[in-house]
Write a protein that holds these residues in place. Structure first.
Motif, PDB file in Angstrom:
ATOM      1  N   ASN A  61       1.020  -1.150   0.092  1.00  0.00           N
ATOM      2  CA  ASN A  61      -0.012  -0.166  -0.052  1.00  0.00           C
ATOM      3  C   ASN A  61       0.863   1.149   0.002  1.00  0.00           C
ATOM      4  OD1 ASN A  61      -2.348  -1.301   0.005  1.00  0.00           O
ATOM      5  ND2 ASN A  61      -2.670  -1.343   2.290  1.00  0.00           N
ATOM      6  N   ILE A  62       0.552   2.399  -0.904  1.00  0.00           N
ATOM      7  CA  ILE A  62       1.135   3.495  -0.911  1.00  0.00           C
ATOM      8  C   ILE A  62       0.495   4.738  -0.293  1.00  0.00           C
ATOM      9  CG2 ILE A  62       2.442   5.064  -2.612  1.00  0.00           C
ATOM     10  CD1 ILE A  62       2.868   2.771  -4.313  1.00  0.00           C
ATOM     11  N   PHE A  63       1.192   5.550   0.406  1.00  0.00           N
ATOM     12  CA  PHE A  63       0.147   6.782   0.973  1.00  0.00           C
ATOM     13  C   PHE A  63       0.946   8.038   0.639  1.00  0.00           C
ATOM     14  CE2 PHE A  63      -0.793   9.964   3.612  1.00  0.00           C
ATOM     15  CZ  PHE A  63      -2.182  10.207   3.645  1.00  0.00           C
ATOM     16  N   LEU A  64       0.562   8.857   0.276  1.00  0.00           N
ATOM     17  CA  LEU A  64       0.845  10.450   0.067  1.00  0.00           C
ATOM     18  C   LEU A  64      -0.136  11.299   0.343  1.00  0.00           C
ATOM     19  CD1 LEU A  64       1.577  11.132  -3.647  1.00  0.00           C
ATOM     20  CD2 LEU A  64       0.412   9.107  -2.895  1.00  0.00           C
ATOM     21  N   PRO A  65      -0.087  12.444   0.989  1.00  0.00           N
ATOM     22  CA  PRO A  65      -1.390  13.492   0.961  1.00  0.00           C
ATOM     23  C   PRO A  65      -0.959  14.402  -0.380  1.00  0.00           C
ATOM     24  CG  PRO A  65       0.829  14.080   2.076  1.00  0.00           C
ATOM     25  CD  PRO A  65       1.121  12.965   1.866  1.00  0.00           C
TER      26      PRO A  65
END
Length: 294
Positions: free
Chosen positions: A156-160
């Motif tokens: 899973n990848i997260f970025l604002p």
């Protein structure tokens, strides 16, 4: 030629283990998500272009990155803002000062550039345009190659997000680009400018197929962009103390707060994209310190 690769580091934060893609380390002057968005313009030749023009806020990360791009390409750079605070005019600092030092000419007042001259390259606010997909494809390939090399079956990848351009084109590229033995990662993001509906609208303006859109997650409490929140300052300080990594003060604190509030993201190995922007801390940090102390 600039090498557009960045390392992946492992950090521990608040009892969880995360991977961090350090796009803030791509280049001292041209890094983060803006380096990815503007990669197309850096790599290709535009013999008829003599000037780049854009608009946005007076402390924009995109403004500074465009000033660097213009300097590298030998172009003039003009930038339109609606307002510049008196304090910033009297005490130039951060992205504003650095862009001015790079030769930026700034225009203050309502209205903005009119795209009529073929010798001028017009860039949307925050780099929100189709050409950004070029650099995000490269980032997607880097991530999947790293995933395969490290035998990470799921990710899973997260970025604002501001305009959501980076998250959108990253998810689209991950879905299209394939690496044998690697499952396409899922991109999660949160809105930092506006709400989830605003972010969805930004996605659809760049990509009609919702299958390519990232998953939007958020906090229940409304968040106002660039407003000072004690919770944001506290988590930023904690990130420094626990990881030794400096993050941006405008987007990353909300990003990490949202991420920690959504444990479904780190039910699988989680990769946080560090999108740079730390030069803006020169202006944000004194504001926080004045309000909440050191």
């Amino acid at each position: 030629m600039m090498i557009f690769t960045s390392p992946v580091e492992t950090i521990a934060f608040e009892g969880h283990s995360f991977y961090v893609k350090r796009d803030d380390l791509i280049h001292p002057d041209f890094s983060g998500n803006k380096a990815r968005k503007f990669h197309y313009f850096l790599e290709n030749d535009f013999p008829h272009i003599t000037k780049v023009v854009s608009h946005g806020s007076a402390q924009s990360n995109a403004m500074y990155s465009l000033s660097v791009l213009a300097k590298m390409k030998g172009w003039e750079f003009e930038y339109y803002v609606e307002h510049i605070a008196d304090y910033l005019l009297e005490n130039p600092h951060g992205n504003y000062k650095s862009a001015i030092d790079n030769g930026m000419k700034i225009h203050v007042g309502r209205g903005g550039p009119t795209p009529t001259n073929q010798n001028i390259l017009y860039i949307e606010e925050g780099g929100r345009q189709k050409e950004a997909e070029y650099g995000l494809k490269i980032l997607a390939q880097e991530i999947m190659d790293w995933q395969k090399e490290n035998n990470i079956a799921e990710l899973n990848i997260f970025l604002p997000s501001g305009t959501g351009t980076t998250a959108l084109f990253l998810q689209k590229s991950l879905n299209i680009e394939g690496v044998v033995g690697v499952q396409h990662p899922t991109v999660y993001t949160c809105p930092c400018v506006g709400d989830s509906e605003y972010l969805k609208k930004q996605f659809f303006e760049l990509e009609e197929d919702a299958n390519y859109h990232p998953i939007i997650i958020s906090l229940e409490k409304k968040h106002h962009f660039a407003k000072l929140y004690k919770e944001n300052y506290k988590i930023w300080l904690k990130l420094q103390q626990q990881t030794g990594v400096e993050f941006d003060l405008l987007y990353d604190p909300l990003g990490w707060r949202v991420l920690l509030a959504h444990p479904e993201v780190f039910s699988k190995p989680a990769l946080y994209i560090h999108q740079g922007g730390v030069l803006g801390n020169e202006s944000m940090l004194p504001r926080y310190e004045r309000k909440y102390g050191r």
